[in-house]
Motif scaffolding. Structure first.
Motif, mmCIF file in Angstrom:
data_model
loop_
_atom_site.group_PDB
_atom_site.id
_atom_site.type_symbol
_atom_site.label_atom_id
_atom_site.label_comp_id
_atom_site.label_asym_id
_atom_site.label_seq_id
_atom_site.Cartn_x
_atom_site.Cartn_y
_atom_site.Cartn_z
ATOM 1 N N LEU A 5 -8.232 10.929 9.711
ATOM 2 C CA LEU A 5 -8.114 12.381 9.575
ATOM 3 C C LEU A 5 -9.326 13.104 10.161
ATOM 4 O O LEU A 5 -9.318 14.328 10.254
ATOM 5 C CB LEU A 5 -7.978 12.755 8.096
ATOM 6 N N ASP A 6 -10.349 12.356 10.528
ATOM 7 C CA ASP A 6 -11.604 12.960 10.965
ATOM 8 C C ASP A 6 -11.387 13.885 12.161
ATOM 9 O O ASP A 6 -10.837 13.478 13.187
ATOM 10 C CB ASP A 6 -12.619 11.882 11.327
ATOM 11 N N GLY A 7 -11.783 15.138 12.005
ATOM 12 C CA GLY A 7 -11.691 16.123 13.073
ATOM 13 C C GLY A 7 -10.354 16.830 13.171
ATOM 14 O O GLY A 7 -10.189 17.703 14.026
ATOM 15 N N LEU A 8 -9.400 16.505 12.299
ATOM 16 C CA LEU A 8 -8.082 17.131 12.368
ATOM 17 C C LEU A 8 -8.061 18.444 11.597
ATOM 18 O O LEU A 8 -8.744 18.604 10.585
ATOM 19 C CB LEU A 8 -7.008 16.203 11.800
ATOM 20 N N VAL A 9 -7.251 19.387 12.077
ATOM 21 C CA VAL A 9 -7.010 20.651 11.384
ATOM 22 C C VAL A 9 -5.552 20.658 10.953
ATOM 23 O O VAL A 9 -4.658 20.447 11.772
ATOM 24 C CB VAL A 9 -7.328 21.858 12.287
ATOM 25 N N THR A 25 -3.669 29.284 5.610
ATOM 26 C CA THR A 25 -4.829 28.469 5.240
ATOM 27 C C THR A 25 -4.979 27.322 6.233
ATOM 28 O O THR A 25 -3.996 26.696 6.623
ATOM 29 C CB THR A 25 -4.660 27.895 3.814
ATOM 30 N N ARG A 26 -6.220 27.043 6.637
ATOM 31 C CA ARG A 26 -6.514 25.942 7.556
ATOM 32 C C ARG A 26 -7.497 24.983 6.896
ATOM 33 O O ARG A 26 -8.501 25.414 6.327
ATOM 34 C CB ARG A 26 -7.113 26.458 8.873
ATOM 35 N N PHE A 27 -7.181 23.696 6.976
ATOM 36 C CA PHE A 27 -8.004 22.634 6.415
ATOM 37 C C PHE A 27 -8.657 21.858 7.557
ATOM 38 O O PHE A 27 -7.935 21.325 8.419
ATOM 39 C CB PHE A 27 -7.142 21.649 5.609
ATOM 40 N N ALA A 28 -9.968 21.774 7.585
ATOM 41 C CA ALA A 28 -10.704 20.992 8.583
ATOM 42 C C ALA A 28 -11.151 19.698 7.911
ATOM 43 O O ALA A 28 -12.066 19.707 7.071
ATOM 44 C CB ALA A 28 -11.897 21.777 9.107
ATOM 45 N N TYR A 29 -10.504 18.588 8.262
ATOM 46 C CA TYR A 29 -10.732 17.304 7.600
ATOM 47 C C TYR A 29 -11.826 16.478 8.261
ATOM 48 O O TYR A 29 -12.024 16.539 9.481
ATOM 49 C CB TYR A 29 -9.447 16.477 7.579
ATOM 50 N N HIS A 30 -12.468 15.674 7.412
ATOM 51 C CA HIS A 30 -13.469 14.694 7.847
ATOM 52 C C HIS A 30 -13.159 13.394 7.116
ATOM 53 O O HIS A 30 -12.683 13.419 5.978
ATOM 54 C CB HIS A 30 -14.881 15.159 7.480
ATOM 55 N N THR A 105 4.086 20.303 -5.672
ATOM 56 C CA THR A 105 4.027 19.478 -4.474
ATOM 57 C C THR A 105 3.893 20.401 -3.273
ATOM 58 O O THR A 105 4.276 21.579 -3.331
ATOM 59 C CB THR A 105 5.295 18.611 -4.317
ATOM 60 N N SER A 106 3.346 19.871 -2.202
ATOM 61 C CA SER A 106 3.209 20.638 -0.969
ATOM 62 C C SER A 106 3.124 19.678 0.200
ATOM 63 O O SER A 106 2.930 18.471 0.017
ATOM 64 C CB SER A 106 1.980 21.554 -1.018
ATOM 65 N N VAL A 107 3.269 20.230 1.391
ATOM 66 C CA VAL A 107 3.166 19.461 2.625
ATOM 67 C C VAL A 107 2.251 20.222 3.566
ATOM 68 O O VAL A 107 2.414 21.427 3.764
ATOM 69 C CB VAL A 107 4.555 19.272 3.286
ATOM 70 N N VAL A 108 1.268 19.525 4.128
ATOM 71 C CA VAL A 108 0.424 20.093 5.190
ATOM 72 C C VAL A 108 0.569 19.220 6.415
ATOM 73 O O VAL A 108 0.733 18.001 6.300
ATOM 74 C CB VAL A 108 -1.063 20.244 4.770
ATOM 75 N N GLU A 109 0.553 19.856 7.583
ATOM 76 C CA GLU A 109 0.712 19.115 8.833
ATOM 77 C C GLU A 109 -0.379 19.487 9.815
ATOM 78 O O GLU A 109 -0.857 20.632 9.839
ATOM 79 C CB GLU A 109 2.075 19.408 9.470
ATOM 80 N N GLN A 110 -0.720 18.517 10.636
ATOM 81 C CA GLN A 110 -1.690 18.728 11.711
ATOM 82 C C GLN A 110 -1.141 19.777 12.658
ATOM 83 O O GLN A 110 0.038 19.751 13.021
ATOM 84 C CB GLN A 110 -1.917 17.420 12.454
#
Length: 117
Positions: A5-9, A25-30, A105-110
């Motif tokens: 997931l590193d570097g994915l939004v 909402t945007r999630f910046a993963y590491h 529950t929820s779903v987030v996608e790149q």
């Protein structure tokens, strides 16, 4: 195991209840050595952080966020990492608030490479 997931939004595919994470909402993963963390913001969330672990395709993390109305909230989430046919990553999440009543529950996608959903 799906890729790192590193570097994915990532972004939610649907809005939750008002005052929570939503499609803006945007999630910046590491990710490093089984540890995962992310910063997130957008919509009703001014600033949010999550931190936890990854074992295989399972994430287990806690999150805390500051909302536009000045309140804070925190909770626990367990997610399954899924690789989509087009190579993007999806997280299928089961969460519950710890600071207030509620679960779901929820779903987030790149996001696509061009930044679109």
């Amino acid at each position: 195991m799906a890729r790192s997931l590193d570097g994915l939004v990532l972004a939610p595919v649907a809005d939750q209840a008002p005052g929570q994470v939503g499609t803006r909402t945007r999630f910046a993963y590491h990710e490093r050595d089984g540890e995962v963390w992310a910063e997130y913001a957008g919509g009703d969330v001014v600033r949010g952080h999550l931190v936890g672990t990854r074992e295989g395709d399972r994430l287990d993390f806690r999150y805390v966020q500051l909302k536009r109305d000045g309140t804070t909230a925190s909770g626990h989430c367990v997610s399954t990492v899924v690789e989509l046919p087009d190579g993007r990553v999806r997280l299928e999440e089961t969460w519950r608030w710890e600071s207030q009543p509620g679960r779901g529950t929820s779903v987030v996608e790149q996001l696509a490479a061009d930044g679109t959903d």
